[in-house]
Write a protein that holds these residues in place. Structure first.
Motif, PDB file in Angstrom:
ATOM      1  N   ARG A 366       0.831  -1.213   0.000  1.00 36.47           N
ATOM      2  CA  ARG A 366       0.000   0.000   0.000  1.00 36.47           C
ATOM      3  C   ARG A 366       0.859   1.254   0.000  1.00 36.47           C
ATOM      4  NH1 ARG A 366      -2.813  -1.031   4.152  1.00 36.47           N
ATOM      5  NH2 ARG A 366      -1.828   0.342   5.701  1.00 36.47           N
ATOM      6  N   THR A 367       1.935   1.244   0.774  1.00 34.32           N
ATOM      7  CA  THR A 367       2.853   2.389   0.793  1.00 34.32           C
ATOM      8  C   THR A 367       3.501   2.584  -0.564  1.00 34.32           C
ATOM      9  OG1 THR A 367       3.317   2.026   3.144  1.00 34.32           O
ATOM     10  CG2 THR A 367       4.901   3.351   1.897  1.00 34.32           C
ATOM     11  N   GLY A 368       3.869   1.477  -1.216  1.00 31.24           N
ATOM     12  CA  GLY A 368       4.468   1.567  -2.548  1.00 31.24           C
ATOM     13  C   GLY A 368       3.524   2.207  -3.555  1.00 31.24           C
ATOM     14  N   LYS A 369       2.243   1.881  -3.454  1.00 28.31           N
ATOM     15  CA  LYS A 369       1.259   2.458  -4.379  1.00 28.31           C
ATOM     16  C   LYS A 369       1.092   3.960  -4.133  1.00 28.31           C
ATOM     17  CE  LYS A 369      -1.315  -1.857  -4.992  1.00 28.31           C
ATOM     18  NZ  LYS A 369      -2.597  -2.575  -4.806  1.00 28.31           N
ATOM     19  N   ILE A 370       1.053   4.340  -2.857  1.00 26.60           N
ATOM     20  CA  ILE A 370       0.929   5.766  -2.532  1.00 26.60           C
ATOM     21  C   ILE A 370       2.160   6.528  -3.006  1.00 26.60           C
ATOM     22  CG2 ILE A 370       0.784   7.440  -0.647  1.00 26.60           C
ATOM     23  CD1 ILE A 370      -0.797   5.311   0.924  1.00 26.60           C
ATOM     24  N   ALA A 371       3.341   5.945  -2.788  1.00 26.08           N
ATOM     25  CA  ALA A 371       4.590   6.582  -3.228  1.00 26.08           C
ATOM     26  C   ALA A 371       4.600   6.770  -4.742  1.00 26.08           C
ATOM     27  CB  ALA A 371       5.786   5.743  -2.794  1.00 26.08           C
ATOM     28  N   THR A 372       4.064   5.793  -5.467  1.00 24.64           N
ATOM     29  CA  THR A 372       4.010   5.892  -6.931  1.00 24.64           C
ATOM     30  C   THR A 372       3.190   7.096  -7.366  1.00 24.64           C
ATOM     31  OG1 THR A 372       4.197   3.487  -7.136  1.00 24.64           O
ATOM     32  CG2 THR A 372       3.382   4.693  -9.053  1.00 24.64           C
ATOM     33  N   VAL A 373       2.062   7.311  -6.704  1.00 28.52           N
ATOM     34  CA  VAL A 373       1.199   8.450  -7.046  1.00 28.52           C
ATOM     35  C   VAL A 373       1.932   9.766  -6.800  1.00 28.52           C
ATOM     36  CG1 VAL A 373      -0.923   9.666  -6.458  1.00 28.52           C
ATOM     37  CG2 VAL A 373      -0.917   7.168  -6.588  1.00 28.52           C
ATOM     38  N   VAL A 374       2.593   9.877  -5.658  1.00 23.54           N
ATOM     39  CA  VAL A 374       3.315  11.109  -5.324  1.00 23.54           C
ATOM     40  C   VAL A 374       4.428  11.368  -6.330  1.00 23.54           C
ATOM     41  CG1 VAL A 374       4.751  12.252  -3.596  1.00 23.54           C
ATOM     42  CG2 VAL A 374       2.759  10.911  -2.881  1.00 23.54           C
ATOM     43  N   ILE A 375       5.198  10.341  -6.634  1.00 23.82           N
ATOM     44  CA  ILE A 375       6.299  10.470  -7.599  1.00 23.82           C
ATOM     45  C   ILE A 375       5.770  10.890  -8.963  1.00 23.82           C
ATOM     46  CG2 ILE A 375       8.005   9.115  -8.897  1.00 23.82           C
ATOM     47  CD1 ILE A 375       8.330   7.458  -6.244  1.00 23.82           C
ATOM     48  N   LEU A 376       4.650  10.301  -9.345  1.00 21.95           N
ATOM     49  CA  LEU A 376       4.035  10.617 -10.637  1.00 21.95           C
ATOM     50  C   LEU A 376       3.648  12.086 -10.721  1.00 21.95           C
ATOM     51  CD1 LEU A 376       3.123   9.000 -13.178  1.00 21.95           C
ATOM     52  CD2 LEU A 376       0.860   8.896 -12.132  1.00 21.95           C
ATOM     53  N   VAL A 377       3.065  12.596  -9.670  1.00 19.64           N
ATOM     54  CA  VAL A 377       2.617  13.995  -9.659  1.00 19.64           C
ATOM     55  C   VAL A 377       3.808  14.947  -9.758  1.00 19.64           C
ATOM     56  CG1 VAL A 377       1.513  15.777  -8.255  1.00 19.64           C
ATOM     57  CG2 VAL A 377       0.488  13.504  -8.402  1.00 19.64           C
ATOM     58  N   ILE A 378       4.849  14.690  -8.970  1.00 18.63           N
ATOM     59  CA  ILE A 378       6.033  15.565  -8.977  1.00 18.63           C
ATOM     60  C   ILE A 378       6.678  15.575 -10.360  1.00 18.63           C
ATOM     61  CG2 ILE A 378       8.331  15.940  -8.029  1.00 18.63           C
ATOM     62  CD1 ILE A 378       7.320  14.704  -5.409  1.00 18.63           C
TER      63      ILE A 378
END
Length: 527
Positions: A366-378
């Protein structure tokens, strides 16, 4: 861009491809536990590893950047794939890969902790995440946006970037590495087939005669070995600069090495890397030569990043145009999906899992999925700014020349020197970073117009010297730090004796020898 046109049939092909690749990635999702989500369960055979590695490596800087650089400077840019690619892959497979797999790591920074300590791990992981977001992910989005804007010139660049990011994320976030690799297998086939088609069209439309004429005249455009004063690739830089940046790209890059870590055995991983090496040799003919030929067909192109898209749009008929545009998007989507998964793995395993050691696999995923979203936005926010630089290739290579040397120095010193310790490694990484920052802002004041390929060995040598010198002031590392992290000549020799009775097909060293011979042959032919 106004001179381009595309038919409804080609748009349908591209649309169907995007729908299919998203469905295919989701169909092969494995996200139940951390091992499945981040490393696809470590079950991949060599041919899957090789194809996936090739698809992920054909990034925006390769497909868009190298064809554009070939347009302006000739085939010398292929050296990044030769001495900085294929030769490095052989070295990586022989010496570094077995240590990575035997140590059971999830991330490349994790290896630094096993060999040194957590300080080195956190440093490299942070550097890797920053580089992944601002170099790799943003570059892939920007290149994809250029292609889409060829089809729809009125489209907003920022909007196009967001749509492309969402498409890649739609199967990468739910399915992890397994989804990314499954999609990359399809994308690798499309990319190779599509690029071969464009190459055939280029050569049969008069490009073959153009290349033959350049070779007959001894034109520098078809030479890999250039004079020392060459602004593109001075010959000495091929041997003292490119291999170091190549090691960072192929052996220390989480995005690529993560594919190798998914191999079901050391031998499968090694053969997968070698297979990728043979595919990489093809880029001379399917990416670099078309870029050179474009000089004859389209001498008016100003933006180097538009060379490959221009050839696709203007040379191919309806149907094939859609296939080739799909091939380009295939390369960029595979790269972006690889980047997203690797960056989330770095954050999750190197930071979150260390702060919360009791977190179970579900929380890690779940943390990996959230991190992916944040990285994508930046990355999506930064991507439009890449247009301010001269080209994608220069943007990428110059930044890597500052980041790579201290990191490569820490890895190689740790693997080949049993005396190097944690304090020495951390001192080498930090002092190398400080020197890199100084050179970033004052390089011309210190070294004048020195080519960045010559700056790489200076930073590398400085970092190695600091690591070895500082290590001498502290005790030698414990034996536990050297287990499965340091090269053993006796094991290497023993393995060589065992391989004498192994067939060529299963002997990774034979594959490596073949790659080195082919590389040398290309250097001789185009010298």
């Amino acid at each position: 861009m106004n001179g381009f046109s595309i038919g409804i049939f080609d748009i349908i092909i591209i649309g169907l491809y995007l729908v299919f690749i998203t469905w295919w990635g989701l169909r092969h999702a494995k996200g139940g536990d951390a091992g499945s989500y981040f490393l696809a369960g470590r079950t991949m055979p060599w041919w899957v590893v090789g194809l996936s590695l090739f698809a992920a490596s054909i990034s925006s800087t390769t497909l868009i950047g190298q064809s554009g650089d070939a347009y302006h400077t000739g085939i010398a840019v292929f050296n990044y794939n030769l001495t900085g690619g294929v030769v490095v892959m052989v070295f990586f497979a022989v010496f570094l890969l077995p240590l990575y797999l035997k140590s059971g790591i999830f991330t490349i920074p994790e290896f630094l902790e096993k060999r040194y300590d957590r300080r080195s791990r956190y440093y490299f992981s942070a550097i890797s995440i920053i580089g992944t977001v601002f170099l790799d992910a943003a570059g892939a989005m920007y290149a994809a946006a250029l292609i889409i804007k060829l089809i729809f010139p009125a489209a907003d660049l920022g909007l196009v970037i967001c749509i492309f990011a969402l498409l890649a994320a739609s199967y990468t976030i739910p399915g992890g590495l397994s989804s990314a690799i499954s999609a990359e297998l399809i994308q690798a086939v499309i990319l190779i087939a599509g690029s071969i088609i464009l190459t055939v069209v280029c050569f049969t439309s008069g490009g073959g005669e153009y290349i033959a004429g350049l070779m007959q005249d001894g034109d520098i455009a078809v030479k890999l070995i250039r004079p020392m004063h060459d602004p593109a690739t001075p010959w000495l830089g091929l041997f003292i600069g490119m291999p170091i940046s190549g090691l960072y790209f192929w052996a220390n890059n989480q995005t690529l090495v993560q594919r190798v870590l998914s191999a079901k055995s050391v031998n499968e991983g090694r053969k997968g890397v070698m297979f990728c090496g043979f595919l990489t040799l093809l880029t001379l003919f399917i990416i670099i030569f078309p870029g050179v030929i474009a000089r004859n067909f389209f001498p008016e192109i100003d933006n180097p990043d538009m060379v490959y898209p221009t050839m696709v749009m203007k040379l191919l008929p309806t149907g094939l145009l859609g296939v080739l545009l799909s091939a380009m998007l295939a390369a960029l989507m595979s790269t972006l999906s690889a980047i997203l998964n690797s960056a989330s793995t770095l954050f999750t395993m190197d930071f979150y899992a260390q702060m919360f050691p009791k977190a179970d696999s579900r929380k890690l995923v779940r943390t990996g999925k959230i991190a992916t979203v944040v990285i994508l936005v930046i990355a999506a926010v930064w991507a439009p700014n890449i247009g301010r630089f001269d080209s994608l290739l220069k943007y990428y290579q110059e930044m890597i020349s500052y980041i790579a040397p201290p990191v490569v120095a820490a890895f190689l010193t740790g693997i080949f020197s049993r005396r190097a310790n944690a304090n020495g490694a951390f001192a080498g990484l930090i002092s190398g970073l400080v020197l890199a920052v100084i050179l970033l802002f004052f390089r011309e004041d210190i070294f004048g117009n020195m080519h960045f390929l010559f700056m790489i060995p200076i930073l590398f040598t400085f970092s190695v010297c600091v690591i070895l010198a500082v290590s001498r002031f502290y005790p030698a590392p414990a034996e536990s730090k050297l287990e499965n992290t340091v090269f053993s000549y006796s094991e290497f020799k023993k393995e060589g004796m065992e391989l004498k009775n192994v067939s060529f097909w299963n002997n990774y060293r034979a594959w490596g020898a073949g790659l080195i011979l082919l590389s040398a042959l290309l250097l001789i032919i185009f010298s």
